[in-house]
Motif scaffolding. Sequence first.
Motif, PDB file in Angstrom:
ATOM      1  N   PHE A 170      15.971 -16.057  -5.183  1.00 47.89           N
ATOM      2  CA  PHE A 170      16.641 -14.799  -4.920  1.00 47.89           C
ATOM      3  C   PHE A 170      17.074 -14.725  -3.462  1.00 47.89           C
ATOM      4  N   ALA A 171      17.909 -13.722  -3.180  1.00 48.03           N
ATOM      5  CA  ALA A 171      18.394 -13.545  -1.810  1.00 48.03           C
ATOM      6  C   ALA A 171      17.261 -13.174  -0.860  1.00 48.03           C
ATOM      7  N   GLY A 172      16.177 -12.650  -1.382  1.00 45.09           N
ATOM      8  CA  GLY A 172      15.092 -12.146  -0.539  1.00 45.09           C
ATOM      9  C   GLY A 172      13.935 -13.112  -0.393  1.00 45.09           C
ATOM     10  N   PRO A 173      12.732 -12.577  -0.167  1.00 46.68           N
ATOM     11  CA  PRO A 173      11.559 -13.395   0.120  1.00 46.68           C
ATOM     12  C   PRO A 173      11.123 -14.270  -1.062  1.00 46.68           C
ATOM     13  N   SER A 174      10.390 -15.337  -0.741  1.00 51.75           N
ATOM     14  CA  SER A 174       9.811 -16.208  -1.766  1.00 51.75           C
ATOM     15  C   SER A 174       8.492 -15.607  -2.242  1.00 51.75           C
ATOM     16  N   LEU A 175       7.985 -16.119  -3.349  1.00 54.81           N
ATOM     17  CA  LEU A 175       6.706 -15.647  -3.868  1.00 54.81           C
ATOM     18  C   LEU A 175       5.593 -15.876  -2.844  1.00 54.81           C
ATOM     19  N   ALA A 176       5.650 -17.014  -2.153  1.00 53.62           N
ATOM     20  CA  ALA A 176       4.631 -17.299  -1.137  1.00 53.62           C
ATOM     21  C   ALA A 176       4.674 -16.266  -0.013  1.00 53.62           C
ATOM     22  N   GLU A 177       5.892 -15.825   0.344  1.00 53.83           N
ATOM     23  CA  GLU A 177       6.015 -14.802   1.397  1.00 53.83           C
ATOM     24  C   GLU A 177       5.461 -13.456   0.925  1.00 53.83           C
ATOM     25  N   PHE A 178       5.711 -13.105  -0.335  1.00 47.15           N
ATOM     26  CA  PHE A 178       5.138 -11.867  -0.876  1.00 47.15           C
ATOM     27  C   PHE A 178       3.609 -11.938  -0.864  1.00 47.15           C
ATOM     28  N   GLU A 179       3.072 -13.080  -1.251  1.00 50.48           N
ATOM     29  CA  GLU A 179       1.617 -13.241  -1.266  1.00 50.48           C
ATOM     30  C   GLU A 179       1.044 -13.104   0.148  1.00 50.48           C
ATOM     31  N   ALA A 180       1.721 -13.692   1.130  1.00 44.93           N
ATOM     32  CA  ALA A 180       1.260 -13.597   2.518  1.00 44.93           C
ATOM     33  C   ALA A 180       1.366 -12.162   3.017  1.00 44.93           C
ATOM     34  N   ALA A 181       2.434 -11.471   2.635  1.00 40.06           N
ATOM     35  CA  ALA A 181       2.617 -10.070   3.051  1.00 40.06           C
ATOM     36  C   ALA A 181       1.513  -9.195   2.480  1.00 40.06           C
ATOM     37  N   ARG A 182       1.034  -9.540   1.314  1.00 38.48           N
ATOM     38  CA  ARG A 182      -0.019  -8.750   0.696  1.00 38.48           C
ATOM     39  C   ARG A 182      -1.266  -8.708   1.578  1.00 38.48           C
ATOM     40  N   GLU A 183      -1.585  -9.824   2.192  1.00 40.68           N
ATOM     41  CA  GLU A 183      -2.738  -9.897   3.087  1.00 40.68           C
ATOM     42  C   GLU A 183      -2.519  -8.997   4.301  1.00 40.68           C
ATOM     43  N   VAL A 184      -1.295  -9.014   4.830  1.00 41.14           N
ATOM     44  CA  VAL A 184      -0.960  -8.195   6.001  1.00 41.14           C
ATOM     45  C   VAL A 184      -1.007  -6.710   5.643  1.00 41.14           C
ATOM     46  N   VAL A 185      -0.348  -6.354   4.554  1.00 39.41           N
ATOM     47  CA  VAL A 185      -0.229  -4.951   4.147  1.00 39.41           C
ATOM     48  C   VAL A 185      -1.585  -4.344   3.811  1.00 39.41           C
ATOM     49  N   SER A 186      -2.510  -5.170   3.316  1.00 43.18           N
ATOM     50  CA  SER A 186      -3.832  -4.662   2.922  1.00 43.18           C
ATOM     51  C   SER A 186      -4.610  -4.087   4.102  1.00 43.18           C
ATOM     52  N   ARG A 187      -4.180  -4.389   5.331  1.00 46.07           N
ATOM     53  CA  ARG A 187      -4.855  -3.825   6.504  1.00 46.07           C
ATOM     54  C   ARG A 187      -4.548  -2.338   6.657  1.00 46.07           C
ATOM     55  N   ALA A 188      -3.465  -1.874   6.057  1.00 42.34           N
ATOM     56  CA  ALA A 188      -3.060  -0.469   6.228  1.00 42.34           C
ATOM     57  C   ALA A 188      -2.959   0.290   4.912  1.00 42.34           C
ATOM     58  N   ALA A 189      -2.529  -0.399   3.839  1.00 45.26           N
ATOM     59  CA  ALA A 189      -2.293   0.277   2.556  1.00 45.26           C
ATOM     60  C   ALA A 189      -3.439   0.008   1.592  1.00 45.26           C
ATOM     61  N   ASP A 190      -3.772   1.001   0.806  1.00 39.37           N
ATOM     62  CA  ASP A 190      -4.830   0.864  -0.197  1.00 39.37           C
ATOM     63  C   ASP A 190      -4.236   0.383  -1.520  1.00 39.37           C
ATOM     64  N   PRO A 191      -4.981  -0.404  -2.306  1.00 36.82           N
ATOM     65  CA  PRO A 191      -4.574  -0.625  -3.693  1.00 36.82           C
ATOM     66  C   PRO A 191      -4.651   0.732  -4.404  1.00 36.82           C
ATOM     67  N   THR A 192      -3.593   1.114  -5.089  1.00 33.64           N
ATOM     68  CA  THR A 192      -3.571   2.446  -5.706  1.00 33.64           C
ATOM     69  C   THR A 192      -3.938   2.376  -7.184  1.00 33.64           C
ATOM     70  N   PRO A 193      -4.434   3.486  -7.744  1.00 32.97           N
ATOM     71  CA  PRO A 193      -4.885   3.490  -9.147  1.00 32.97           C
ATOM     72  C   PRO A 193      -3.740   3.251 -10.129  1.00 32.97           C
ATOM     73  N   MET A 194      -4.099   2.741 -11.298  1.00 31.28           N
ATOM     74  CA  MET A 194      -3.186   2.604 -12.435  1.00 31.28           C
ATOM     75  C   MET A 194      -3.767   3.458 -13.557  1.00 31.28           C
ATOM     76  N   GLU A 195      -3.061   4.526 -13.927  1.00 26.22           N
ATOM     77  CA  GLU A 195      -3.556   5.459 -14.947  1.00 26.22           C
ATOM     78  C   GLU A 195      -2.768   5.309 -16.246  1.00 26.22           C
ATOM     79  N   SER A 196      -3.457   5.199 -17.360  1.00 22.53           N
ATOM     80  CA  SER A 196      -2.744   5.126 -18.646  1.00 22.53           C
ATOM     81  C   SER A 196      -2.368   6.529 -19.096  1.00 22.53           C
ATOM     82  N   SER A 197      -1.283   6.627 -19.884  1.00 23.89           N
ATOM     83  CA  SER A 197      -0.809   7.923 -20.376  1.00 23.89           C
ATOM     84  C   SER A 197      -0.575   7.854 -21.880  1.00 23.89           C
TER      85      SER A 197
END
Length: 419
Positions: free
Chosen positions: A14-41
Amino acid sequence: MHEHAAPADAATVFAGPSLAEFEAAREVVSRAADPTPMESSRYLAEVLGHPVSLKCENLQRTGSYKIRGAYNRMARLSDEERARGVVAASAGNHAQGVAFAARELGIKATIFMPVGVALPKLQATRAYGAEVVLSGHTVDQPLRAAAEFAASTGAVLIPPFDHYDVVMGQGTLGLEILDQVPDVATIVVPIGGGGLIAGIASAVKQRAAAEGKRIKVIGVQAENAAPYPLSLERGEPVDIEITPTIADGIAVSKPGALNFEIVRQAVDDVVTVDDDEIAKALLVLIERAKLVVEPAGAVGVAAILSGKIDATGPTVAVLSGGNIDPLMLERIVSHGLAASERYLKLRIPLPDRPGQLARTAEIVAEQNANVVEVLHTRHGGGLQISQVELELHIETRGPEHAERVLAALRSAGYSPRSV
């Protein structure tokens, strides 16, 4: 609607980031953002005919997903860039995301916001430590002011959606969805400029392709601010004139250039919903899921409720934010009740003689409906000298109950009209 074949080849780039870059960003983002709940409806599952889960980014720190992209972008700044500070323009969630990320990273932040910005958003942005400058009455004016500030001071401009690092940060939400609902088949995402859906679609499609799966990604725009369907039709970002919508958080007139390229390649469909549909969705989320969601964050649920989603299997709707002014929430809930025909507003001409008000109230009560407001006037347009006009605001249980109330009033000789 816009539909095209989604890529299924693991080699797709794709024109944007690779899967490896998304995975690396996840480590960075986890310092500030919380994993949020998944609620069934269960309620939405019955409507859609497939299991439905709600990804609750309305419960994220700062109240929206925006912290992900803002933090990822700012964490990648050099020491020299951090020393110059950052600047952004926003009427809401992006402002809070940048302000919070700046505080976490020890960076000075200046945020330009329109003069009429909702007070809770202004207070929250200041509470995170940013310097807020009020400028102009539309989002365009703060954007220009922020660009001028960046040029004159050297501060780094943090864009809301059209940037590689921002897309990478938002895509971490897609990886979270795959972890929480491994058998997800369809993901429904709000679209403004396209940063969130570009990140989610790219990350999800790349991971799915690597695992030999197919996942459909559907975007939803507000009908009054929907540049993506026309842009996809023409093959390039198109600037449209937007008209007022309650979904102000996604009221963007032109897709981001990078976002558009990724959406064009990776998103299966883009649909639109109107303000009545959004208001109904917000009401359903409050009543059925016990979740407070801002209008922009509820468009995916609106699309499900209005039958616009062609889902295949388990479906996740992203609730992108929950930052809503309580006064706006009050108005939208009232609007949603009216749109669901659970709140009748009637005007009834009456003979100007004692007992008429009591009689109409009695008829409504006999139908087990509740009068919540009454206005009695002799000055309505078109009234005869011997008439008064009664305006009744009535709570009902839905369209059939509302029709019974109207029928009872008519059979008693009155001529109610809905307003």
